[in-house]
Design a protein around this motif. Structure first.
Motif, PDB file in Angstrom:
ATOM      1  N   TYR A  46      96.036  44.081 -28.558  1.00 10.24           N
ATOM      2  CA  TYR A  46      97.309  43.609 -28.027  1.00 10.24           C
ATOM      3  C   TYR A  46      97.713  44.498 -26.856  1.00 10.24           C
ATOM      4  CZ  TYR A  46     102.126  41.970 -27.976  1.00 10.24           C
ATOM      5  OH  TYR A  46     103.316  41.422 -27.604  1.00 10.24           O
ATOM      6  N   THR A  47      97.968  43.913 -25.682  1.00  8.84           N
ATOM      7  CA  THR A  47      98.605  44.692 -24.621  1.00  8.84           C
ATOM      8  C   THR A  47     100.000  44.098 -24.421  1.00  8.84           C
ATOM      9  OG1 THR A  47      96.549  44.033 -23.467  1.00  8.84           O
ATOM     10  CG2 THR A  47      97.465  46.102 -22.886  1.00  8.84           C
ATOM     11  N   ASN A  48     100.143  43.138 -23.519  1.00  2.28           N
ATOM     12  CA  ASN A  48     101.454  42.469 -23.434  1.00  2.28           C
ATOM     13  C   ASN A  48     101.494  41.217 -24.297  1.00  2.28           C
ATOM     14  OD1 ASN A  48     102.587  44.342 -21.649  1.00  2.28           O
ATOM     15  ND2 ASN A  48     101.381  43.426 -20.001  1.00  2.28           N
ATOM     16  N   SER A  49     100.320  40.628 -24.453  1.00  2.00           N
ATOM     17  CA  SER A  49     100.141  39.562 -25.426  1.00  2.00           C
ATOM     18  C   SER A  49      98.795  39.880 -26.091  1.00  2.00           C
ATOM     19  CB  SER A  49     100.098  38.205 -24.727  1.00  2.00           C
ATOM     20  OG  SER A  49      99.000  38.185 -23.846  1.00  2.00           O
ATOM     21  N   PHE A  50      98.337  39.000 -26.965  1.00  2.00           N
ATOM     22  CA  PHE A  50      97.046  39.297 -27.579  1.00  2.00           C
ATOM     23  C   PHE A  50      95.914  39.043 -26.583  1.00  2.00           C
ATOM     24  CE2 PHE A  50      99.317  39.391 -31.544  1.00  2.00           C
ATOM     25  CZ  PHE A  50      98.643  40.404 -32.213  1.00  2.00           C
ATOM     26  N   ASP A  51      95.141  40.093 -26.287  1.00  2.00           N
ATOM     27  CA  ASP A  51      93.977  39.941 -25.411  1.00  2.00           C
ATOM     28  C   ASP A  51      92.888  39.180 -26.147  1.00  2.00           C
ATOM     29  OD1 ASP A  51      95.232  41.372 -23.499  1.00  2.00           O
ATOM     30  OD2 ASP A  51      94.372  43.294 -24.098  1.00  2.00           O
ATOM     31  N   TYR A  52      92.712  39.561 -27.413  1.00  2.00           N
ATOM     32  CA  TYR A  52      91.712  38.848 -28.221  1.00  2.00           C
ATOM     33  C   TYR A  52      91.993  39.025 -29.695  1.00  2.00           C
ATOM     34  CZ  TYR A  52      89.441  43.483 -28.795  1.00  2.00           C
ATOM     35  OH  TYR A  52      89.178  44.794 -29.065  1.00  2.00           O
ATOM     36  N   VAL A  53      91.477  38.053 -30.427  1.00  2.00           N
ATOM     37  CA  VAL A  53      91.243  38.226 -31.856  1.00  2.00           C
ATOM     38  C   VAL A  53      89.761  37.926 -32.026  1.00  2.00           C
ATOM     39  CG1 VAL A  53      91.774  37.425 -34.181  1.00  2.00           C
ATOM     40  CG2 VAL A  53      93.574  37.474 -32.450  1.00  2.00           C
ATOM     41  N   VAL A  54      89.052  38.824 -32.688  1.00  2.00           N
ATOM     42  CA  VAL A  54      87.637  38.605 -32.950  1.00  2.00           C
ATOM     43  C   VAL A  54      87.459  38.443 -34.459  1.00  2.00           C
ATOM     44  CG1 VAL A  54      85.366  39.706 -32.947  1.00  2.00           C
ATOM     45  CG2 VAL A  54      86.761  39.779 -30.886  1.00  2.00           C
ATOM     46  N   VAL A  55      86.847  37.338 -34.825  1.00  2.00           N
ATOM     47  CA  VAL A  55      86.590  37.069 -36.251  1.00  2.00           C
ATOM     48  C   VAL A  55      85.096  37.242 -36.496  1.00  2.00           C
ATOM     49  CG1 VAL A  55      86.658  35.317 -38.068  1.00  2.00           C
ATOM     50  CG2 VAL A  55      88.489  35.406 -36.364  1.00  2.00           C
ATOM     51  N   GLY A  56      84.737  38.231 -37.268  1.00  2.00           N
ATOM     52  CA  GLY A  56      83.329  38.490 -37.587  1.00  2.00           C
ATOM     53  C   GLY A  56      83.022  38.033 -39.004  1.00  2.00           C
ATOM     54  N   ILE A  57      81.913  37.354 -39.141  1.00  2.00           N
ATOM     55  CA  ILE A  57      81.540  36.819 -40.459  1.00  2.00           C
ATOM     56  C   ILE A  57      80.103  37.217 -40.786  1.00  2.00           C
ATOM     57  CG2 ILE A  57      81.140  34.689 -41.785  1.00  2.00           C
ATOM     58  CD1 ILE A  57      83.260  33.322 -39.948  1.00  2.00           C
ATOM     59  N   GLY A  58      79.910  37.792 -41.946  1.00  2.00           N
ATOM     60  CA  GLY A  58      78.566  38.109 -42.437  1.00  2.00           C
ATOM     61  C   GLY A  58      78.356  37.397 -43.762  1.00  2.00           C
ATOM     62  N   ILE A  59      77.261  36.657 -43.872  1.00  2.00           N
ATOM     63  CA  ILE A  59      76.971  35.936 -45.133  1.00  2.00           C
ATOM     64  C   ILE A  59      75.531  36.224 -45.546  1.00  2.00           C
ATOM     65  CG2 ILE A  59      76.932  33.701 -46.318  1.00  2.00           C
ATOM     66  CD1 ILE A  59      78.755  32.556 -44.165  1.00  2.00           C
ATOM     67  N   ASN A  60      75.349  36.552 -46.807  1.00  2.00           N
ATOM     68  CA  ASN A  60      74.007  36.774 -47.339  1.00  2.00           C
ATOM     69  C   ASN A  60      73.437  35.421 -47.761  1.00  2.00           C
ATOM     70  OD1 ASN A  60      74.626  39.566 -47.168  1.00  2.00           O
ATOM     71  ND2 ASN A  60      75.601  39.458 -49.174  1.00  2.00           N
ATOM     72  N   VAL A  61      72.462  34.955 -46.999  1.00  2.00           N
ATOM     73  CA  VAL A  61      71.926  33.620 -47.263  1.00  2.00           C
ATOM     74  C   VAL A  61      70.574  33.699 -47.981  1.00  2.00           C
ATOM     75  CG1 VAL A  61      71.193  31.430 -46.245  1.00  2.00           C
ATOM     76  CG2 VAL A  61      73.170  32.635 -45.299  1.00  2.00           C
ATOM     77  N   ASN A  62      69.537  34.117 -47.246  1.00  2.00           N
ATOM     78  CA  ASN A  62      68.187  34.136 -47.831  1.00  2.00           C
ATOM     79  C   ASN A  62      67.772  35.511 -48.335  1.00  2.00           C
ATOM     80  OD1 ASN A  62      67.775  31.383 -47.300  1.00  2.00           O
ATOM     81  ND2 ASN A  62      67.201  31.818 -45.175  1.00  2.00           N
ATOM     82  N   THR A  63      68.697  36.426 -48.376  1.00  2.00           N
ATOM     83  CA  THR A  63      68.402  37.801 -48.811  1.00  2.00           C
ATOM     84  C   THR A  63      67.830  37.785 -50.238  1.00  2.00           C
ATOM     85  OG1 THR A  63      70.234  38.528 -47.446  1.00  2.00           O
ATOM     86  CG2 THR A  63      69.438  40.084 -49.118  1.00  2.00           C
ATOM     87  N   GLU A  64      66.691  38.468 -50.382  1.00  2.00           N
ATOM     88  CA  GLU A  64      66.013  38.429 -51.688  1.00  2.00           C
ATOM     89  C   GLU A  64      66.427  39.572 -52.591  1.00  2.00           C
ATOM     90  OE1 GLU A  64      61.825  38.138 -50.947  1.00  2.00           O
ATOM     91  OE2 GLU A  64      62.057  36.189 -49.945  1.00  2.00           O
ATOM     92  N   CYS A  65      66.823  40.689 -51.982  1.00  2.00           N
ATOM     93  CA  CYS A  65      67.232  41.809 -52.829  1.00  2.00           C
ATOM     94  C   CYS A  65      68.120  42.765 -52.041  1.00  2.00           C
ATOM     95  CB  CYS A  65      66.031  42.556 -53.386  1.00  2.00           C
ATOM     96  SG  CYS A  65      64.981  43.208 -52.101  1.00  2.00           S
ATOM     97  N   PHE A  66      68.871  43.550 -52.763  1.00  2.00           N
ATOM     98  CA  PHE A  66      69.727  44.560 -52.155  1.00  2.00           C
ATOM     99  C   PHE A  66      69.268  45.924 -52.650  1.00  2.00           C
ATOM    100  CE2 PHE A  66      72.176  40.681 -52.129  1.00  2.00           C
ATOM    101  CZ  PHE A  66      72.706  40.682 -50.844  1.00  2.00           C
ATOM    102  N   ALA A  67      69.713  46.948 -51.937  1.00  2.00           N
ATOM    103  CA  ALA A  67      69.299  48.296 -52.318  1.00  2.00           C
ATOM    104  C   ALA A  67      70.513  49.123 -52.737  1.00  2.00           C
ATOM    105  CB  ALA A  67      68.590  48.964 -51.138  1.00  2.00           C
ATOM    106  N   GLY A  68      70.241  50.199 -53.432  1.00  2.00           N
ATOM    107  CA  GLY A  68      71.252  51.214 -53.741  1.00  2.00           C
ATOM    108  C   GLY A  68      72.467  50.663 -54.446  1.00  2.00           C
TER     109      GLY A  68
END
Ligand code: BT5
Length: 243
Positions: free
Chosen positions: A115-137
């Motif tokens: 935000y400066t005088n109005s909103f310069d940006y809103v960034v929406v980031g999305i992460g989805i685990n789709v074909n992931t076979e395994c996780f660690a730790g």
């Protein structure tokens, strides 16, 4: 079909848009095959593999837009999107930015703005685990993917097209009617009515989640009082010491 910029590798799709937003049209989308510095909230890490959806959308919000509610639009979109892939599973929104599949995290959302005088940006980031076979730790007990739940593999490109289309449709609705997104989040909440642990300024408190306010805040009850928190203020978990 929607167009997006694809990079085999980026530090973070959110960072790419935050650096380049001046040169990009409203609602530009960037997708990465891999992130070397994928981020969650509060400088946490977001991990991926070749089976992950990793994208960010740049929004130049109109004057009258309720910025605080954009995370609720994003969670609605990701929930609706995933629901079409796992109709019979227990898919819930953990306010403000996680999607849980049978109690485990399948997607995370990171909304950032300038935000400066109005909103310069809103960034929406999305992460989805789709074909992931395994996780660690430490992700093993708390993360899941569509593959792990349904035993099917999915075409990521087709999914990107569907997800972006759905985001555009829902965001257009949001510009005229914010309430449907608050209602959707209330209905699909994994947390309302639950006793959870809330990290408030580094202090862990056990609280009861009462609801989501019309401003998109989490309403909780503790010490006999109802209080509201915005997403930047708190981390909540069903178990002490876990996110
Ligand atoms: C989030 O943060 O859940 C937001 C994640 C947003 C990721 C997207 S990917 C595209 C865009 N570019 C970015 O750099 N970020 C966005 P938070 O609620 O803070 O959760 C982070 C926590 O989730 C970590 O500390 C881990 O415990 C856990 N985690 C990390 N990677 C995960 C994964 N792939 N699946 C499930 N949980 C994960």
């Amino acid at each position: 079909m929607r167009k997006y910029k694809y990079f085999k590798e980026l530090t973070s799709t959110n960072d790419y848009l935050k650096t380049n937003y001046r040169d990009l049209p409203n609602l530009s989308v960037v997708v990465a095959g891999h992130q070397t510095k994928g981020r969650g909230r509060l400088s946490r890490e977001w991990l991926d593999d070749a089976g992950s959806i990793l994208l960010s959308i740049f929004i130049k919000p109109k004057e009258n837009i309720k910025i605080n509610l954009i995370p609720l639009v994003a969670s609605t979109v990701v929930h609706k999107f995933l629901k079409s892939y796992c109709i019979n599973d227990n898919l819930k929104i953990k306010w403000p930015n996680d999607i849980l599949l049978n109690g485990k995290k399948i997607a995370g959302i990171l909304v950032e703005s300038k935000y400066t005088n109005s909103f310069d940006y809103v960034v929406v980031g999305i992460g989805i685990n789709v074909n992931t076979e395994c996780f660690a730790g430490d992700l093993i007990p708390k993360a899941t993917s569509l593959y792990l739940s349904t035993n099917d593999k999915y075409d990521l490109k087709k999914m990107y097209d569907e997800l972006i289309k759905l985001f555009y449709e829902e965001y257009a609705l949001f510009e005229n009617d914010v309430f449907r997104f608050i209602e959707y989040n209330r209905k699909q909440s994994a947390m309302i009515g639950e006793e959870v642990f809330l990290d408030i300024d580094g202090k862990i408190r056990e609280v009861e989640v009462i609801g989501i306010s019309d401003g998109g805040e989490l309403e909780v009850k503790y010490d006999g009082e109802v209080k509201s928190f915005s997403s930047g203020e708190v981390t909540l978990s069903k178990n002490y010491n876990k996110e």
